[in-house]
Design a protein around this motif. Structure first.
Motif, short mmCIF file in Angstrom:
data_model
loop_
_atom_site.label_atom_id
_atom_site.label_comp_id
_atom_site.label_asym_id
_atom_site.label_seq_id
_atom_site.Cartn_x
_atom_site.Cartn_y
_atom_site.Cartn_z
N MET A 50 0.96 -1.42 0.14
CA MET A 50 0.45 0.00 -0.14
C MET A 50 0.53 1.89 0.20
O MET A 50 1.87 1.34 0.89
N ALA A 51 0.67 2.43 -1.15
CA ALA A 51 1.58 3.09 -0.84
C ALA A 51 1.20 4.51 -0.02
O ALA A 51 -0.10 4.69 0.91
N SER A 52 2.23 5.04 0.57
CA SER A 52 1.81 6.04 1.76
C SER A 52 1.24 7.51 1.02
O SER A 52 1.52 7.68 -0.69
N ILE A 53 0.93 8.47 2.01
CA ILE A 53 0.12 9.83 2.00
C ILE A 53 1.37 10.25 1.24
O ILE A 53 1.42 11.29 -0.11
N ASN A 54 2.83 9.99 1.28
CA ASN A 54 3.65 10.71 0.72
C ASN A 54 4.01 10.85 -0.91
O ASN A 54 3.72 11.20 -1.87
N TYR A 55 3.17 10.02 -1.13
CA TYR A 55 3.53 8.80 -2.79
C TYR A 55 2.48 9.92 -3.12
O TYR A 55 2.66 10.19 -3.85
N TYR A 56 0.65 9.41 -2.74
CA TYR A 56 -0.02 9.90 -3.38
C TYR A 56 0.05 11.80 -3.63
O TYR A 56 -0.08 12.27 -4.42
N TYR A 57 0.83 11.92 -2.48
CA TYR A 57 1.30 13.69 -2.70
C TYR A 57 2.15 14.36 -3.87
O TYR A 57 2.18 15.07 -4.66
N THR A 58 3.13 12.96 -4.11
CA THR A 58 3.99 13.40 -5.36
C THR A 58 3.32 13.34 -6.00
O THR A 58 3.42 14.32 -7.15
N LYS A 59 3.17 12.44 -6.15
CA LYS A 59 2.09 12.52 -8.03
C LYS A 59 1.04 13.63 -7.77
O LYS A 59 1.35 14.07 -9.25
N SER A 60 0.62 14.21 -6.97
CA SER A 60 -0.53 15.27 -7.06
C SER A 60 1.02 16.85 -7.34
O SER A 60 -0.18 17.42 -8.62
N VAL A 61 1.94 16.83 -6.50
CA VAL A 61 2.53 17.69 -7.12
C VAL A 61 3.69 17.42 -8.77
O VAL A 61 3.25 18.40 -9.27
N LEU A 62 4.07 16.67 -8.78
CA LEU A 62 4.79 16.65 -10.55
C LEU A 62 3.55 16.48 -11.27
O LEU A 62 4.03 17.27 -12.04
N GLU A 63 1.88 16.56 -11.13
CA GLU A 63 1.00 16.79 -12.06
C GLU A 63 1.05 18.29 -12.43
O GLU A 63 0.82 18.69 -12.97
N THR A 64 1.09 18.50 -10.97
CA THR A 64 0.53 20.01 -10.98
C THR A 64 2.59 20.88 -11.72
O THR A 64 1.92 22.03 -12.19
N VAL A 65 2.93 20.39 -11.16
CA VAL A 65 4.68 21.38 -12.28
C VAL A 65 5.22 20.45 -13.50
O VAL A 65 5.81 21.42 -13.69
N SER A 66 4.50 19.43 -13.59
CA SER A 66 4.40 19.10 -15.08
C SER A 66 4.55 20.36 -16.54
O SER A 66 4.68 19.40 -17.26
N VAL A 67 4.20 21.12 -15.84
CA VAL A 67 4.32 22.52 -16.77
C VAL A 67 6.03 22.83 -17.07
O VAL A 67 5.83 23.67 -18.12
N ASP A 68 6.87 22.67 -16.37
CA ASP A 68 8.20 23.64 -16.02
C ASP A 68 8.38 22.52 -15.72
O ASP A 68 9.63 21.41 -14.44
N PRO A 69 9.05 21.99 -17.04
CA PRO A 69 10.52 20.84 -16.57
C PRO A 69 11.24 20.61 -15.64
O PRO A 69 11.64 19.54 -14.43
N THR A 70 12.20 22.31 -15.60
CA THR A 70 13.74 22.47 -14.22
C THR A 70 12.05 22.11 -12.53
O THR A 70 12.59 21.49 -11.69
N LEU A 71 10.89 22.87 -12.51
CA LEU A 71 10.55 22.37 -11.43
C LEU A 71 10.04 20.87 -11.41
O LEU A 71 10.34 20.23 -10.53
N PHE A 72 9.50 20.54 -12.24
CA PHE A 72 9.80 18.81 -13.07
C PHE A 72 10.75 17.81 -12.50
O PHE A 72 10.77 17.14 -11.40
N LYS A 73 11.67 18.21 -12.12
CA LYS A 73 13.24 17.14 -12.22
C LYS A 73 13.39 17.43 -11.06
O LYS A 73 13.45 16.89 -10.01
N ARG A 74 12.86 18.77 -10.05
CA ARG A 74 13.02 19.35 -8.75
C ARG A 74 12.30 18.29 -8.08
O ARG A 74 13.36 18.22 -6.88
N GLU A 75 11.31 17.83 -8.36
CA GLU A 75 10.96 16.95 -7.46
C GLU A 75 10.52 16.04 -7.63
O GLU A 75 10.62 15.10 -6.91
N LEU A 76 11.10 15.75 -9.11
CA LEU A 76 11.45 13.97 -8.65
C LEU A 76 12.55 13.93 -8.44
O LEU A 76 13.02 12.65 -7.53
#
Length: 69
Positions: free
Chosen positions: A1-27
């Motif tokens: 079972m994935a944790s809240i951190n996993y779902y939060y990370t997915k949410s953040v990645l979806e949000t910042v996907s318009v900017d590759p630099t932010l996307f890379k930082r979040e990864l």
């Protein structure tokens, strides 16, 4: 079972996907904060999420998510 951190990370990645630099930082944050099995799940999700987004695929390759933190 994935944790809240996993779902939060997915949410953040979806949000910042318009900017590759932010996307890379979040990864990078995800690779430090998620558990190995969560990184595996995230990698599968990223593959499907970035099918039509080559600029984001480059970020994934640069960060090289691996389970060997």
């Amino acid at each position: 079972m994935a944790s809240i951190n996993y779902y939060y990370t997915k949410s953040v990645l979806e949000t910042v996907s318009v900017d590759p630099t932010l996307f890379k930082r979040e990864l990078k944050k995800a690779s430090r904060n998620l558990l190995p099995y969560e990184i595996q799940h995230l990698s599968k999700w990223l593959y499907s999420f970035t099918i039509n987004k080559p600029e984001l695929k480059k970020c994934i390759e640069e960060v090289n998510l691996s389970t060997a933190n």
